[in-house]
Enzyme design. Sequence first.
Site, short mmCIF file in Angstrom:
data_model
loop_
_atom_site.label_atom_id
_atom_site.label_comp_id
_atom_site.label_asym_id
_atom_site.label_seq_id
_atom_site.Cartn_x
_atom_site.Cartn_y
_atom_site.Cartn_z
N GLU A 129 2.04 1.66 -3.56
CA GLU A 129 0.96 2.06 -4.47
C GLU A 129 0.57 3.52 -4.28
O GLU A 129 0.26 4.22 -5.24
CB GLU A 129 -0.27 1.15 -4.26
CG GLU A 129 -0.08 -0.26 -4.79
CD GLU A 129 -1.26 -1.17 -4.48
OE1 GLU A 129 -1.14 -2.38 -4.75
OE2 GLU A 129 -2.29 -0.69 -3.97
N GLU A 130 0.57 3.99 -3.03
CA GLU A 130 0.12 5.36 -2.77
C GLU A 130 1.22 6.39 -2.95
O GLU A 130 0.94 7.53 -3.32
CB GLU A 130 -0.44 5.47 -1.35
CG GLU A 130 -1.80 4.83 -1.19
CD GLU A 130 -2.45 5.16 0.15
OE1 GLU A 130 -2.23 6.27 0.67
OE2 GLU A 130 -3.17 4.29 0.67
N GLU B 250 0.82 -1.21 0.00
CA GLU B 250 0.00 0.00 0.00
C GLU B 250 0.86 1.27 0.00
O GLU B 250 0.52 2.25 -0.65
CB GLU B 250 -0.95 0.00 1.20
CG GLU B 250 -2.12 -0.97 1.07
CD GLU B 250 -3.21 -0.44 0.13
OE1 GLU B 250 -3.21 0.78 -0.18
OE2 GLU B 250 -4.06 -1.24 -0.30
#
Lengths: 181, 181
Positions: free
Chosen positions: B62-63, B59
Site C-alpha cells: 500500500e505504501e 502495508e
Amino acid sequence: ESRLPGFATHQVGVAGAVVDESNGNVLVVQDKNKTKNAWKFPGGLSDPGENIGATAVREVFEETGVHSEFRSLLSVRQQHNHPGAFGMSDMYIICRLSPLSYHINFCTQECLRCEWLPLAELAATSQTTPITARVARLLLHGLEHGFDSIDLAMEELPAVYSGMFYQLYHRQLPPPQKPSL
Amino acid sequence: ESRLPGFATHQVGVAGAVVDESNGNVLVVQDKNKTKNAWKFPGGLSDPGENIGATAVREVFEETGVHSEFRSLLSVRQQHNHPGAFGMSDMYIICRLSPLSYHINFCTQECLRCEWLPLAELAATSQTTPITARVARLLLHGLEHGFDSIDLAMEELPAVYSGMFYQLYHRQLPPPQKPSL
C-alpha cells in the site's frame, strides 16, 4: 508505523520459563480443570501498561511462589479467535527467566501441580503442549550452546517523538565496528 | 496461560524490511508531515484477525507499490502510552521480507519519499530512527553471516483445545536427535 488512529485488537499473555542453570531444571505447572494434564510454563495476561518481563515475573510468582528475574524473550505466538480472548486476537510470549528463589509454594486455585522438571524430560514427554515442548528444546539448546543462541535480548531506548522509553527485543548484535550508533 | 477472561490492551503495528539480497538494498520511506524526515521501513497497524506477516506484506504494498513475501520476524517493541494508541499499549513488530517486484509506486498521501537504499547507508545515516538503524545493522549482519543468525522463523501449529492453527515464532532449532516430536 502508521499515523492513523488505532484501537486495541490484541490481548497479551506472557509465560515465564524459569531455568535453573545449575542443574538444567525448569519450573512447570499443570492447570486445574483441564481434561489433559499437560505441563506448561506459568503465565497469564499482562495488566494494562505492564512490560512483558514484568508480567512474566509477576505471574510466575503468583502461580508458583518462586521469585525470578527477566532474561530474554524466546518465542512469540499469534492466535486469532482464541477461545479465551472474546473475539480479540491473542499474542502469547514466552520469556526466559532466572530463579532468585527455589522453594515452590504454588497457587492451588490455578494449579494442580508445580515442579522443577529436568528440561530434557520436558522436551521428551507427551504430557505437555506442543509450544512448551518446542521451547523446552530451545532451552536445552541454549543450555548446551549458550543462551545467546536462542535469546532475543531486551534494551530500553528513548522514543523519538514522545521522549518516553520503549522496550526493544531482537537478536544480540556483535559490537559496532565504528562508533556511529 | 491464564484462564481468566481478558480484554484487548494492545494495538499491533507491523513494519516490513524488504531486503534485496542481490545488491544489499532495503526499501525505506519517509513519512509526510514530520518535522524530522527520517528513513524508516513501511508499515502500519494490523487489521483485526490479520497475521503479522500479512500486515507487513499488505502495508509495504500500500505504501510503496512493491510486492513482497514474508520471511521472518526480526524485532519486537513494546511501548506504553504511545501517542497514536489512545491510552492503549503498542506492540510494534519488524519483519524481514523478500521482494517479488522492484518498481516503486509510492503512496503520496502517506510518504514523502520512497527508495531502495543500501543497508550500509541506512545503518550509518543519522536521518533515521534508532530502531530502524538497529534493524539495519541486524540485516547487514544477516546478509554477511546468513539470515538464520537474526531471524525468528515462523511455523504454523495446531492449537491444543480449539483445533485451530496459530503462528509460532522463535529461533530456528537444529533438527531433533530423536523422533520424539
